[in-house]
Structure formats: C-alpha cells, structure tokens
Write a protein that holds these residues in place. Structure first.
Motif, short mmCIF file in Angstrom:
data_model
loop_
_atom_site.label_atom_id
_atom_site.label_comp_id
_atom_site.label_asym_id
_atom_site.label_seq_id
_atom_site.Cartn_x
_atom_site.Cartn_y
_atom_site.Cartn_z
N LEU A 143 76.41 32.71 62.45
CA LEU A 143 77.36 31.89 61.72
C LEU A 143 76.66 31.32 60.50
CD1 LEU A 143 80.21 30.47 61.93
CD2 LEU A 143 79.03 28.61 63.09
N GLN A 144 77.38 31.16 59.41
CA GLN A 144 76.81 30.59 58.19
C GLN A 144 77.40 29.21 57.96
OE1 GLN A 144 74.49 32.49 56.57
NE2 GLN A 144 73.95 30.86 55.13
N ILE A 145 76.55 28.19 57.88
CA ILE A 145 76.99 26.84 57.56
C ILE A 145 76.26 26.41 56.30
CG2 ILE A 145 77.18 24.44 58.31
CD1 ILE A 145 77.10 25.39 61.16
N GLY A 146 76.96 26.41 55.19
CA GLY A 146 76.28 26.14 53.92
C GLY A 146 75.19 27.18 53.71
N PRO A 147 73.97 26.74 53.41
CA PRO A 147 72.87 27.69 53.21
C PRO A 147 72.21 28.14 54.50
CG PRO A 147 72.10 25.45 52.82
CD PRO A 147 73.57 25.34 53.11
N ARG A 148 72.65 27.60 55.65
CA ARG A 148 71.96 27.87 56.91
C ARG A 148 72.64 28.96 57.72
NH1 ARG A 148 68.37 24.34 59.33
NH2 ARG A 148 68.38 26.00 60.91
N ALA A 149 71.86 29.96 58.11
CA ALA A 149 72.33 30.96 59.06
C ALA A 149 72.05 30.46 60.46
CB ALA A 149 71.63 32.29 58.81
N GLU A 202 92.43 31.91 70.11
CA GLU A 202 93.06 31.54 68.85
C GLU A 202 92.05 31.50 67.70
OE1 GLU A 202 94.99 27.86 69.74
OE2 GLU A 202 96.67 28.82 70.78
N LEU A 203 90.85 31.04 67.98
CA LEU A 203 89.83 30.98 66.93
C LEU A 203 89.48 32.38 66.43
CD1 LEU A 203 87.27 28.28 68.15
CD2 LEU A 203 89.09 28.05 66.47
N ARG A 204 89.59 33.37 67.30
CA ARG A 204 89.22 34.72 66.89
C ARG A 204 90.16 35.29 65.83
NH1 ARG A 204 85.07 36.29 69.81
NH2 ARG A 204 84.83 35.64 71.98
N THR A 205 91.31 34.66 65.64
CA THR A 205 92.22 35.11 64.58
C THR A 205 91.82 34.57 63.22
OG1 THR A 205 93.76 33.24 64.80
CG2 THR A 205 94.08 35.12 66.28
N LEU A 206 90.81 33.69 63.20
CA LEU A 206 90.38 33.07 61.94
C LEU A 206 89.11 33.75 61.43
CD1 LEU A 206 90.82 29.33 63.00
CD2 LEU A 206 92.46 30.77 61.77
N PRO A 207 88.94 33.82 60.13
CA PRO A 207 87.80 34.56 59.57
C PRO A 207 86.50 33.76 59.47
CG PRO A 207 89.22 33.79 57.79
CD PRO A 207 89.89 33.40 59.07
N GLN A 208 86.55 32.43 59.61
CA GLN A 208 85.39 31.63 59.23
C GLN A 208 84.29 31.56 60.30
OE1 GLN A 208 88.63 30.44 59.50
NE2 GLN A 208 88.61 28.22 59.72
N GLY A 209 84.57 31.93 61.53
CA GLY A 209 83.56 31.90 62.56
C GLY A 209 83.46 30.55 63.24
N PHE A 210 82.79 30.55 64.40
CA PHE A 210 82.70 29.32 65.18
C PHE A 210 81.46 29.36 66.06
CE2 PHE A 210 85.25 32.42 67.46
CZ PHE A 210 84.67 32.44 68.72
N ALA A 211 81.09 28.19 66.55
CA ALA A 211 80.02 28.03 67.53
C ALA A 211 80.52 27.07 68.60
CB ALA A 211 78.75 27.50 66.89
N ILE A 212 79.91 27.14 69.78
CA ILE A 212 80.35 26.31 70.90
C ILE A 212 79.16 25.53 71.46
CG2 ILE A 212 81.56 26.28 73.11
CD1 ILE A 212 82.55 29.06 72.56
N PHE A 213 79.41 24.26 71.75
CA PHE A 213 78.40 23.41 72.38
C PHE A 213 78.75 23.20 73.84
CE2 PHE A 213 77.91 22.26 67.96
CZ PHE A 213 76.57 21.91 67.82
N GLN A 214 77.81 23.48 74.73
CA GLN A 214 77.92 22.95 76.08
C GLN A 214 77.71 21.44 75.97
OE1 GLN A 214 78.90 23.01 78.90
NE2 GLN A 214 77.65 21.62 80.12
N CYS A 215 78.59 20.71 76.60
CA CYS A 215 78.58 19.26 76.49
C CYS A 215 79.21 18.71 77.75
CB CYS A 215 79.38 18.85 75.24
SG CYS A 215 79.66 17.08 75.05
#
Length: 358
Positions: free
Chosen positions: A14-20, A177-190
């Motif tokens: 996933l890309q967040i700003g300049p961070r991969a 539902e998130l998989r229909t979006l192009p921006q990508g995602f990450a998940i936190f165990q919490c």
C-alpha cells in the motif's frame, strides 16, 4: 460503500504518501495522540514534536465534532473527571477548528511525519481533507457507519481499518466492499479493551488477516506496554499503532493504555533492531568462520599438568584443558593418549605438534 467497475486485484502493499507499506518494507510506526492533548492546541503541537523526536513515522489524532457525532444519550466509556457533564461536552472540549487542524498537519509534515487523524463524522472528513491527510485511519466503532464509510471511499485515499469490535463476518462484508475501490487498504488487529490484557492481544490474528485478505496488516495495541508491538514486529507486521502520553500521571481516559514518550522511543528502537535481524539471516558455518579469532580466545587447548620428559608416552592425566584455544584443541585429548613426546614439556606449557614424535 460506493465503488464502480470490477474489483481491482489487491496488492499486499500500500502507498501512503511517500511511504510504501507492506511485506519487505519497514514497519510504519504511528504515535496515537487521540485526546491526550486535552483540548489544548499547544499540547497537541508538543505531542507532534515528541513523537517525531522518538523516531516515529506518523502521528495520529482523532477529529471529533460533537454536534455531528454525539448526543445527550452517549455514555462515558470511562468517567474520569467531573470536568465534563456529558460525553457530548467532552467531545466539544476536544474540538479544533479547521484552520487549527491544518496547522497541526503542517507541523507534522515539517517534522517528517505522516499526519493522520480518525474522522468520526462526514463533517470531520471535510475538515481533514483541507488538512491534506494522506490516508484515513478508521476507528473500530465506525465500520458499521455506512454514511462515513461511503464518504471515505469517495475520497480515493488509502483506508486503514481498526477491527477491535468486529467479527470475521462483519470484516468479510467490509473488505468485500473495499475491494471495489482502487485506493487500497490495510487492516489492524485491535482489541477494544482499555487496557488490553495479554490474553486478548491476538497476535495470531495478524497471520489470519494477511492470509484471508491479502493486504498489509498491523497491530493497534492498547496494552500500555511495549511487548505486543515488539512481538508483532517479529511476526512481520507492516504497521504498528500505540497511544502515547507524556506521563502516567497525566490526566485523561487513555493514560492506562498509553506508552510514555521514552517507552515509545524504546519500542521504536526495538522494532528497528528486529527488522535488521529479520533482514539478515545468518549462515551458521560462515558466521563460525568469521568468529574464528574469538573462538581461539574462548576455547581451550591441551597443556601439561606436570613436567613431562622427552620420550613420555602421554596419558590422560598428563594433560589439562586451558585457555586459549590456539594449540591442540582440548577435545583431541583422546587422540593424544598414547602419543610419545619427542621433547620435554614443562608443567603449564601448551602442547603443540612440535612436541610429538612423528
């Protein structure tokens, strides 16, 4: 959650700003301020400085707008003070203006930090868009908030989901539902326990999430210790979020689940150390060869236990193991028994091949 077209193939990165973000990349370490600033803009800025000095990658707040998210019916999670008559009043006291949020975001970027804040209403989303957040951190309780989730999806920014109150069934629905979006995602165990006991941290869920959803996974920890974060790093977590506080004597509901800034610094050092360890697998034989000089210092050779004249046929009692290991190794004692000395060997003298008859 809105989306168009077929579901894009999700990447484990996933890309967040300049961070991969993802496998093979450094763990993104987030210092969670939440409401530790107690409504003080100056304190919020001080936290940004402290989180940056500790070596974190990102600082995270929570953006609450009382009239957009709360009501007189909302109970306190922890009634920690009589200062606020209601939870609504507490959220009201935690509010900053849009200009102030933009100011905080600029300060964070100046310090080399990603600026994140969890929105708790659509109105908060608009405020944070003006502050130019690079991604959305979504609180566990907001996953069922369809209006908020739809708006976040529309922004095109990456989504970082906490899952502290979610079952697999709910997560499966959200991720589909998130998989229909192009921006990508990450998940936190919490785990939404404050503080979270060791038995509920759920490090096993990191692998389960990675295998189930094929996306970057992380730990949002509420234990108030550095241990789960270090363990998560050793297991390859791509993201790590912990609450921070200036002191355990500080006023506020999240203090028991927070790390002090010094503990946070120690956690970050530990994570980076673990990453270096994992990035450098050891060849045991090659390492042993590299450490041969130390081996000669710490191991033992065979020495004379008494004066032994030339011609002596060696017995086990004639020799003792002593440091250093620069002569005939001590583990060759059995091979030396029965050998004849070709020259005198004094008590305390190291046995060498030159002492032995051919």
């Amino acid at each position: 959650m809105t989306g168009t077209g077929t579901a894009p193939q999700q990447s484990p990165r996933l890309q967040i700003g300049p961070r991969a973000i993802g496998p093979g990349k450094p763990c993104l370490i987030i210092g969670e301020v939440a409401q530790a600033h107690e409504g003080s803009l100056g304190m919020a800025h001080a936290f940004i400085d402290a989180v940056a000095q500790a070596g974190a990658d990102a600082v995270k707040f929570q953006t609450h707008i009382a009239e957009a998210e709360s009501s007189a019916e909302e109970p306190f999670r922890v009634r920690f003070s009589t200062q606020d008559e209601s939870r609504f009043d507490y959220w009201k006291r935690m509010e900053f203006s849009a200009h102030q949020w933009k100011e905080l975001a600029g300060h964070a970027r100046q310090k080399g930090l990603l600026f994140l804040s969890s929105p708790f209403s659509r109105e908060a989303v608009e405020v944070l868009l003006k502050a130019e957040v690079p991604a959305w951190k979504i609180a566990s309780g907001e996953l069922p908030n369809r209006a908020l989730m739809d708006r976040l999806g529309e922004t095109g920014l990456p989504l970082l989901l906490s899952t502290g109150m979610s079952s697999w069934t709910e997560l499966d629905r959200v991720i589909e539902e998130l998989r229909t979006l192009p921006q990508g995602f990450a998940i936190f165990q919490c785990t939404s326990a404050y503080p979270c006991p060791a038995r509920q941290v759920g490090l096993n869920v990191l692998r389960e999430m990675a295998d189930r959803y094929h996306c970057p996974v992380g730990l949002s920890d509420h234990s108030g210790t550095i241990y789960p974060g270090l363990a998560a790093a050793a297991l390859g977590a791509s993201l790590l979020e912990v609450h921070v506080t200036f002191s355990r004597e500080t006023f506020g509901p999240d203090v028991p689940v927070s790390l002090t800034i010094e503990e946070f610094r120690q956690l970050i050092r530990g994570v980076r150390f673990i990453e270096e360890v994992l990035a450098n697998p050891v060849d045991k034989d090659a390492l042993a060869a590299e450490l041969e000089p130390l081996r000669r210092i710490f191991t033992r050779s065979l020495f004379a236990a008494r004066d032994l004249p030339s011609g002596t046929v060696l017995e086990a009692v004639h020799l003792v193991p002593r440091k250093p290991g620069t002569g005939i190794p001590a583990d060759r004692l059995g091979a030396m028994v029965g050998r004849r000395l070709g020259r005198e060997l004094k008590k305390g003298e190291m046995l060498t091949p030159e002492h032995l008859q051919p």
